[in-house]
Structure formats: structure tokens, C-alpha cells
Scaffold this motif. Structure first.
Motif, PDB file in Angstrom:
ATOM      1  N   GLU A 255     -13.727  11.527  15.106  1.00 31.37           N
ATOM      2  CA  GLU A 255     -13.746  12.046  16.483  1.00 31.37           C
ATOM      3  C   GLU A 255     -12.499  12.872  16.784  1.00 31.37           C
ATOM      4  OE1 GLU A 255     -14.111   8.793  19.317  1.00 31.37           O
ATOM      5  OE2 GLU A 255     -13.070  10.011  20.830  1.00 31.37           O
ATOM      6  N   LYS A 256     -11.353  12.467  16.244  1.00 31.92           N
ATOM      7  CA  LYS A 256     -10.079  13.027  16.710  1.00 31.92           C
ATOM      8  C   LYS A 256      -9.431  14.052  15.778  1.00 31.92           C
ATOM      9  CE  LYS A 256      -9.383  10.339  20.409  1.00 31.92           C
ATOM     10  NZ  LYS A 256      -9.233  10.901  21.761  1.00 31.92           N
ATOM     11  N   CYS A 257      -9.869  14.100  14.529  1.00 28.51           N
ATOM     12  CA  CYS A 257      -9.148  14.954  13.573  1.00 28.51           C
ATOM     13  C   CYS A 257     -10.083  16.004  12.975  1.00 28.51           C
ATOM     14  CB  CYS A 257      -8.553  14.116  12.453  1.00 28.51           C
ATOM     15  SG  CYS A 257      -7.410  12.858  13.035  1.00 28.51           S
ATOM     16  N   PRO A 258      -9.475  17.104  12.490  1.00 27.86           N
ATOM     17  CA  PRO A 258     -10.294  18.142  11.859  1.00 27.86           C
ATOM     18  C   PRO A 258     -11.066  17.550  10.673  1.00 27.86           C
ATOM     19  CG  PRO A 258      -8.023  18.873  12.094  1.00 27.86           C
ATOM     20  CD  PRO A 258      -8.041  17.436  12.473  1.00 27.86           C
ATOM     21  N   HIS A 259     -12.319  17.947  10.563  1.00 23.09           N
ATOM     22  CA  HIS A 259     -13.153  17.295   9.557  1.00 23.09           C
ATOM     23  C   HIS A 259     -12.740  17.609   8.128  1.00 23.09           C
ATOM     24  CE1 HIS A 259     -16.553  16.476  12.657  1.00 23.09           C
ATOM     25  NE2 HIS A 259     -15.422  15.874  12.926  1.00 23.09           N
ATOM     26  N   ASP A 260     -12.142  18.757   7.928  1.00 24.02           N
ATOM     27  CA  ASP A 260     -11.735  19.051   6.548  1.00 24.02           C
ATOM     28  C   ASP A 260     -10.530  18.196   6.108  1.00 24.02           C
ATOM     29  OD1 ASP A 260      -9.913  20.328   8.159  1.00 24.02           O
ATOM     30  OD2 ASP A 260      -9.841  22.177   6.977  1.00 24.02           O
ATOM     31  N   GLU A 261      -9.917  17.511   7.049  1.00 25.62           N
ATOM     32  CA  GLU A 261      -8.793  16.618   6.699  1.00 25.62           C
ATOM     33  C   GLU A 261      -9.192  15.147   6.733  1.00 25.62           C
ATOM     34  OE1 GLU A 261      -5.645  17.642   9.386  1.00 25.62           O
ATOM     35  OE2 GLU A 261      -5.424  19.632   8.501  1.00 25.62           O
ATOM     36  N   LEU A 262     -10.455  14.930   7.017  1.00 25.53           N
ATOM     37  CA  LEU A 262     -10.916  13.552   7.216  1.00 25.53           C
ATOM     38  C   LEU A 262     -10.626  12.656   6.010  1.00 25.53           C
ATOM     39  CD1 LEU A 262     -12.682  11.696   9.101  1.00 25.53           C
ATOM     40  CD2 LEU A 262     -14.554  12.275   7.569  1.00 25.53           C
ATOM     41  N   THR A 263     -10.979  13.146   4.840  1.00 29.04           N
ATOM     42  CA  THR A 263     -10.826  12.303   3.652  1.00 29.04           C
ATOM     43  C   THR A 263      -9.363  11.918   3.448  1.00 29.04           C
ATOM     44  OG1 THR A 263     -12.715  13.412   2.664  1.00 29.04           O
ATOM     45  CG2 THR A 263     -11.369  12.109   1.194  1.00 29.04           C
ATOM     46  N   ILE A 264      -8.488  12.892   3.579  1.00 33.95           N
ATOM     47  CA  ILE A 264      -7.062  12.602   3.364  1.00 33.95           C
ATOM     48  C   ILE A 264      -6.549  11.598   4.383  1.00 33.95           C
ATOM     49  CG2 ILE A 264      -4.738  13.606   3.548  1.00 33.95           C
ATOM     50  CD1 ILE A 264      -6.035  14.314   0.981  1.00 33.95           C
ATOM     51  N   ILE A 265      -6.917  11.804   5.633  1.00 34.43           N
ATOM     52  CA  ILE A 265      -6.404  10.894   6.662  1.00 34.43           C
ATOM     53  C   ILE A 265      -6.993   9.495   6.471  1.00 34.43           C
ATOM     54  CG2 ILE A 265      -6.311  10.464   9.162  1.00 34.43           C
ATOM     55  CD1 ILE A 265      -6.105  13.519   9.519  1.00 34.43           C
ATOM     56  N   MET A 266      -8.253   9.460   6.098  1.00 29.36           N
ATOM     57  CA  MET A 266      -8.874   8.172   5.802  1.00 29.36           C
ATOM     58  C   MET A 266      -8.176   7.469   4.644  1.00 29.36           C
ATOM     59  SD  MET A 266     -12.942   8.447   5.756  1.00 29.36           S
ATOM     60  CE  MET A 266     -12.914   8.235   3.998  1.00 29.36           C
ATOM     61  N   ARG A 267      -7.915   8.231   3.612  1.00 26.54           N
ATOM     62  CA  ARG A 267      -7.236   7.657   2.442  1.00 26.54           C
ATOM     63  C   ARG A 267      -5.854   7.136   2.842  1.00 26.54           C
ATOM     64  NH1 ARG A 267      -8.109   5.875  -1.198  1.00 26.54           N
ATOM     65  NH2 ARG A 267      -6.696   6.832  -2.684  1.00 26.54           N
ATOM     66  N   ARG A 268      -5.185   7.852   3.729  1.00 28.98           N
ATOM     67  CA  ARG A 268      -3.867   7.385   4.183  1.00 28.98           C
ATOM     68  C   ARG A 268      -3.999   6.040   4.911  1.00 28.98           C
ATOM     69  NH1 ARG A 268       0.517  11.090   4.943  1.00 28.98           N
ATOM     70  NH2 ARG A 268       0.785  10.555   7.141  1.00 28.98           N
ATOM     71  N   TYR A 269      -5.051   5.890   5.711  1.00 26.42           N
ATOM     72  CA  TYR A 269      -5.227   4.599   6.385  1.00 26.42           C
ATOM     73  C   TYR A 269      -5.628   3.490   5.413  1.00 26.42           C
ATOM     74  CZ  TYR A 269      -3.716   6.119  10.834  1.00 26.42           C
ATOM     75  OH  TYR A 269      -2.880   6.554  11.828  1.00 26.42           O
ATOM     76  N   MET A 270      -6.400   3.848   4.419  1.00 22.96           N
ATOM     77  CA  MET A 270      -6.722   2.833   3.397  1.00 22.96           C
ATOM     78  C   MET A 270      -5.442   2.336   2.723  1.00 22.96           C
ATOM     79  SD  MET A 270      -9.977   4.132   1.236  1.00 22.96           S
ATOM     80  CE  MET A 270     -11.556   4.479   1.958  1.00 22.96           C
ATOM     81  N   MET A 271      -4.570   3.270   2.391  1.00 20.22           N
ATOM     82  CA  MET A 271      -3.333   2.889   1.701  1.00 20.22           C
ATOM     83  C   MET A 271      -2.460   2.021   2.608  1.00 20.22           C
ATOM     84  SD  MET A 271      -3.683   4.232  -1.264  1.00 20.22           S
ATOM     85  CE  MET A 271      -2.199   4.544  -2.204  1.00 20.22           C
ATOM     86  N   ARG A 272      -2.376   2.402   3.865  1.00 19.11           N
ATOM     87  CA  ARG A 272      -1.564   1.617   4.807  1.00 19.11           C
ATOM     88  C   ARG A 272      -2.088   0.185   4.895  1.00 19.11           C
ATOM     89  NH1 ARG A 272      -1.905   6.681   8.221  1.00 19.11           N
ATOM     90  NH2 ARG A 272       0.246   7.426   8.537  1.00 19.11           N
ATOM     91  N   ILE A 273      -3.404   0.060   5.054  1.00 18.86           N
ATOM     92  CA  ILE A 273      -3.991  -1.281   5.213  1.00 18.86           C
ATOM     93  C   ILE A 273      -3.859  -2.075   3.911  1.00 18.86           C
ATOM     94  CG2 ILE A 273      -6.175  -2.509   5.593  1.00 18.86           C
ATOM     95  CD1 ILE A 273      -6.917  -0.230   7.577  1.00 18.86           C
ATOM     96  N   ALA A 274      -4.119  -1.407   2.812  1.00 12.85           N
ATOM     97  CA  ALA A 274      -3.992  -2.099   1.513  1.00 12.85           C
ATOM     98  C   ALA A 274      -2.566  -2.588   1.309  1.00 12.85           C
ATOM     99  CB  ALA A 274      -4.408  -1.162   0.376  1.00 12.85           C
ATOM    100  N   GLU A 275      -1.603  -1.762   1.676  1.00 18.84           N
ATOM    101  CA  GLU A 275      -0.204  -2.169   1.490  1.00 18.84           C
ATOM    102  C   GLU A 275       0.130  -3.388   2.352  1.00 18.84           C
ATOM    103  OE1 GLU A 275       3.128   0.331   2.946  1.00 18.84           O
ATOM    104  OE2 GLU A 275       4.020  -0.021   0.977  1.00 18.84           O
ATOM    105  N   LYS A 276      -0.403  -3.387   3.557  1.00 17.55           N
ATOM    106  CA  LYS A 276      -0.145  -4.521   4.457  1.00 17.55           C
ATOM    107  C   LYS A 276      -0.700  -5.814   3.840  1.00 17.55           C
ATOM    108  CE  LYS A 276       1.139  -6.306   8.444  1.00 17.55           C
ATOM    109  NZ  LYS A 276       1.140  -7.689   7.985  1.00 17.55           N
ATOM    110  N   ILE A 277      -1.937  -5.758   3.365  1.00 19.19           N
ATOM    111  CA  ILE A 277      -2.525  -6.966   2.763  1.00 19.19           C
ATOM    112  C   ILE A 277      -1.739  -7.354   1.511  1.00 19.19           C
ATOM    113  CG2 ILE A 277      -4.635  -8.032   1.849  1.00 19.19           C
ATOM    114  CD1 ILE A 277      -6.235  -5.863   3.283  1.00 19.19           C
ATOM    115  N   ALA A 278      -1.345  -6.341   0.758  1.00 19.57           N
ATOM    116  CA  ALA A 278      -0.585  -6.594  -0.474  1.00 19.57           C
ATOM    117  C   ALA A 278       0.725  -7.316  -0.157  1.00 19.57           C
ATOM    118  CB  ALA A 278      -0.311  -5.281  -1.203  1.00 19.57           C
ATOM    119  N   GLN A 279       1.404  -6.845   0.883  1.00 21.50           N
ATOM    120  CA  GLN A 279       2.665  -7.498   1.264  1.00 21.50           C
ATOM    121  C   GLN A 279       2.424  -8.943   1.678  1.00 21.50           C
ATOM    122  OE1 GLN A 279       3.782  -4.625   4.182  1.00 21.50           O
ATOM    123  NE2 GLN A 279       5.133  -3.490   2.786  1.00 21.50           N
ATOM    124  N   ASP A 280       1.355  -9.155   2.412  1.00 22.63           N
ATOM    125  CA  ASP A 280       1.086 -10.506   2.920  1.00 22.63           C
ATOM    126  C   ASP A 280       0.645 -11.468   1.835  1.00 22.63           C
ATOM    127  OD1 ASP A 280       1.726  -9.545   5.374  1.00 22.63           O
ATOM    128  OD2 ASP A 280      -0.343  -9.431   6.135  1.00 22.63           O
TER     129      ASP A 280
END
Ligand code: ATP
Ligand code: MG
Length: 392
Positions: A255-280
């Protein structure tokens, strides 16, 4: 005829004081592996060697297949052991062994004796030459070749006497559990299961995280990931698989970001969440199946952009591999057939026709600011609803 296996291990043999830690871990992993097999087994370590001894009937191929999944094993030697009832009787046993294992009796050979029990009346050298003589006398087509023999006939004198000549290659690597733990981003594709396998091979225990987007991705897509985790767990031991519902985050980015950047931004959120779980959960790194240039989100620029969000090391063991090489590995570890099942994974649903291939980090960050209102809350909710599946 075989009643035991001698386990060879190369790399861990040279680890000085750590050697015992490695050997204990290896014994432990071998125990897990043979527990999956029919029959009863004793796994033990003696004088720098590990043996798997069958205490009941067993299926030879099943045991070998399972031992081939244990990292740290460089070779699996099927062993026949006999009681020590004098050298003459040993000669008969060795001839019987040759008759059964090499019925043509037309190979070149070398006897390689090892006397772990020093009170045996013959020295190793004497056993080598005497036994060589017995074989030559009884098998007219066999010849000695000390440099490149077809058969290296090992005779180990212990309480009992062990005879073996065949080494079945093991997977190599180091026993899982000796190298800490890492979090694998596991999708339903070909690459990430192989990436997990490769890091586990270095002794690292694996946890995993899967992002799904119901109802855009199906229950079957999730089951496919569970199935892949199960296939990988043959090598790694039990895998704690975190399933994260990514739908709301994905829709919000859409909804909020240009669609051609969607995959990259999504991947960035996956990495952030994965890192959080990894730390925990005590993980020391993340693992992905990325390889340079494979798709738009894996160019050097894209990798830099996804990497930028985490401080934890990200291990990308496939980084320099061609797709064909990865496919070959996935066939070898038996994940390929499952990986190519057609169910959508969450990235393929919203992908743009022309995703950016050279994302500019500053622009990406700028566009991520559009998410500020709600994203923290969405991430928190996703983490709170983490569904843990223990796969074994
Ligand atoms: P794979 O074959 O592993 O799916 P891919 O070639 O499809 O990889 P991408 O979709 O760009 O590549 O994903 C790159 C990496 O990001 C994957 O190897 C995996 O580690 C991680 N990844 C991608 N999608 C997911 C997901 N839905 N859940 C968890 N990890 C994911
Ligand atoms: Mg994928």
C-alpha cells in the motif's frame, strides 16, 4: 556377514584438546542416526576410533544410508570381527572374508595390520607378511601391490580381531552441535534448504524461520516448507521452525511503497524479523539461500540493501554457486523433488513486473519512512504470533 562399522573421521581428529568435545558430539549424532534404523546397536569410542556394533539383526543398507547423514564422518567401514583363537584360525577367517567380499579373488592387495593389543604374539609387520603369504598361497589370482592395491585389507588386533577393507565415503564436515547455532531463512524454494545443509555441515545447529502470507499463500505451501525442514533435519537433527504470518506487513508495504521496490523492502523486513528471533533464541548468525545475480533481489546492490538492516553475520553459502550446482546439491540431499512442487511462496504473489535491480539504499530508506505509522506494531504482532513447529 558384517556385524559392525568402524567410523572414520578426518577433520575432527586434529583439534587438540577440543577433540573430545568433537568426538562426543559425533558419537551422539551417530546414536541418533542408528536409532532411526531397525535393530539394536552399540556405539562406542575406543582408542581414537568409533565403532557401531550391531547387537541384533539389521538392514545393512539402511544403516549405511543413515550413517551417511552424520556430519563429521569421513568414511564408513563395514567390519567383520572374530574371536582371537590363534593365528592359524585368523588365517581361515581372513580367507573366508575374502571369499565372501571378493568372490572372484582376483584383486591386488596389501595387508595392513594394527596391533592395538600389544600382547599379541606377532608384530604388525609379521602379521602383514604372514597373512600376505597365506592369501597368496590360497588365492592364486591375487597379487600383492604395496603402492596402489585394489584392496587394503585391515586387520586390527584388539580384544577381538577386526577385519575390514572397504571404505564407504561419509558426508565429511563436523558434527552438528559443535559450532553454535544459526537461523535459516527457509522458503519453499530450491536454494534455502541447501544453504541450511551446507552450514550444518560445518557443525552448526539450525533453527529456521518461514514467512507465509495466508490467504495469499496456501496451507500446502506451508506444509511444503515443513516437509523441506524435515528432509534437512535428517542431517541437522531436530529443527525449531518459526512460522511468521507476514500478510499484514506485506499488504502494508504494498500500500505504501513503490511496487518495484516491494521485494527489497519485504526482504529487509524478513531479515529484521529473522534477526530478532535469532537473537532471542541464541543464534549467532542468519543463513539465506542467496547467490549473486540469481534474481533481481540478489544483485550486489540488492544484497547490500537487505544486508544493511542487520548486524548479525549473514551466511550465504551458495553465494558463488550457479543454479545448476545448487540443483545438483539439492538432488543429492533429496530436497529437490519437494522444492519444485508448485505452491506459491509469499514472495511470488506481489512481485512487480520490473523490480529494481540496482536499488539505491537512500531511496529505499526514504520510502520505508512511509511505513512509520504502523510498521512497528505490525512487526510486533507478527513476532507475538510466531508459530513454533518442532520438526524432526
Ligand atoms: P529459494 O530457492 O531459497 O526460495 P530464491 O531463489 O527463491 O531462493 P528469493 O526468493 O530471492 O530467492 O529469496 C532469497 C532468500 O531469502 C531465500 O533463499 C531464503 O533464504 C530467504 N527467503 C525468501 N523468501 C522467504 C520466505 N517466505 N520465508 C523465509 N525465508 C525466505
Ligand atoms: Mg524463493
Amino acid at each position: 556377514m558384517f556385524t559392525a562399522f568402524l567410523i572414520k573421521y578426518a577433520e575432527i581428529g586434529v583439534k587438540g584438546k577440543n577433540r573430545y568435545i568433537f568426538e562426543d558430539a559425533l558419537v551422539q549424532q551417530i546414536k541418533y542416526a542408528v536409532k532411526r534404523c531397525d535393530g539394536e546397536f552399540k556405539v562406542y569410542r575406543t582408542e581414537g576410533r568409533i565403532y557401531v556394533e550391531a547387537l541384533s539383526e539389521f538392514d545393512f543398507d539402511e544403516v549405511v544410508d543413515n550413517l551417511k547423514t552424520v556430519f563429521g564422518i569421513s568414511g564408513i567401514c563395514p567390519v567383520v570381527y572374530v574371536e582371537d583363537e590363534g593365528f592359524e584360525k585368523l588365517g581361515e577367517d581372513v580367507l573366508k572374508y575374502i571369499g565372501e567380499v571378493y568372490p572372484e579373488k582376483d584383486k591386488t592387495f596389501k595387508v595392513c595390520a594394527r596391533r592395538a593389543r600389544k600382547n599379541y604374539p606377532l608384530t604388525s609387520m609379521e602379521i602383514n607378511s604372514e597373512m600376505g603369504g597365506i592369501i597368496l598361497d590360497n588365492c592364486p589370482k591375487m597379487r600383492v601391490d604395496v603402492h596402489k592395491p585394489d584392496i587394503m585389507l585391515h586387520i586390527e588386533i584388539r580384544e577381538k580381531i577386526y577385519i575390514y577393507s572397504n571404505i564407504i565415503p561419509g558426508p565429511g564436515g563436523m558434527p552438528v552441535g559443535t559450532g553454535g547455532k544459526a537461523m535459516l531463512l527457509l522458503s519453499g524454494g530450491i536454494d534455502s534448504p541447501v544453504a541450511g545443509y551446507m552450514i550444518a555441515k560445518r557443525g552448526v545447529k539450525i533453527d529456521a524461520v518461514y514467512f507465509h502470507a495466508p490467504p495469499y499463500t496456501s496451507e500446502r505451501a506451508k506444509q511444503k516448507v515443513v516437509d523441506l525442514a524435515r528432509l534437512v533435519s535428517r542431517y541437522t537433527g531436530p529443527i525449531y521452525l518459526h512460522v511468521i504470518n507476514f500478510t499484514d506487513i506485506q499488504l502494508y508495504i504494498y500500500e505504501k511503497c513503490p511496487h518495484d521496490e516491494l521485494t527489497i523492502i519485504m526482504r529487509r523486513y524478513m531479515m529484521r524479523i529473522a534477526e530478532k528471533i535469532a537473537q532471542d533464541t541464541g543464534c549467532l548468525g542468519l543463513i539465506t539461500g542467496e547467490s549473486i545475480g540469481q534474481v533481481a533481489s540478489q544483485t550486489m546492490q540488492s544484497l547490500a540493501a537487505t544486508n544493511e538492516v542487520c548486524t548479525m553475520p549473514v551466511y550465504r553459502p551458495l553465494i558463488g554457486f550457479d543454479k545448476m550446482e545448487i540443483v545438483e546439491l539439492s538432488e543429492k540431499i533429496n530436497t529437490y523433488e519437494t522444492s519444485i512442487l508448485p505452491y506459491e511462496d509469499c514472495c511470488t504473489i506481489f512481485v512487480a513486473k520490473h523490480p529494481v535491480t540496482k536499488p539505491n539504499l537512500n531511496i529505499i530508506k526514504k520510502h520505508e519512512e512511509n511505513l512509520e505509522e504502523k510498521i512497528a506494531e505490525l512487526v510486533e504482532t507478527a513476532l507475538k504470533n510466531d508459530e513454533l513447529i518442532i520438526v524432526r
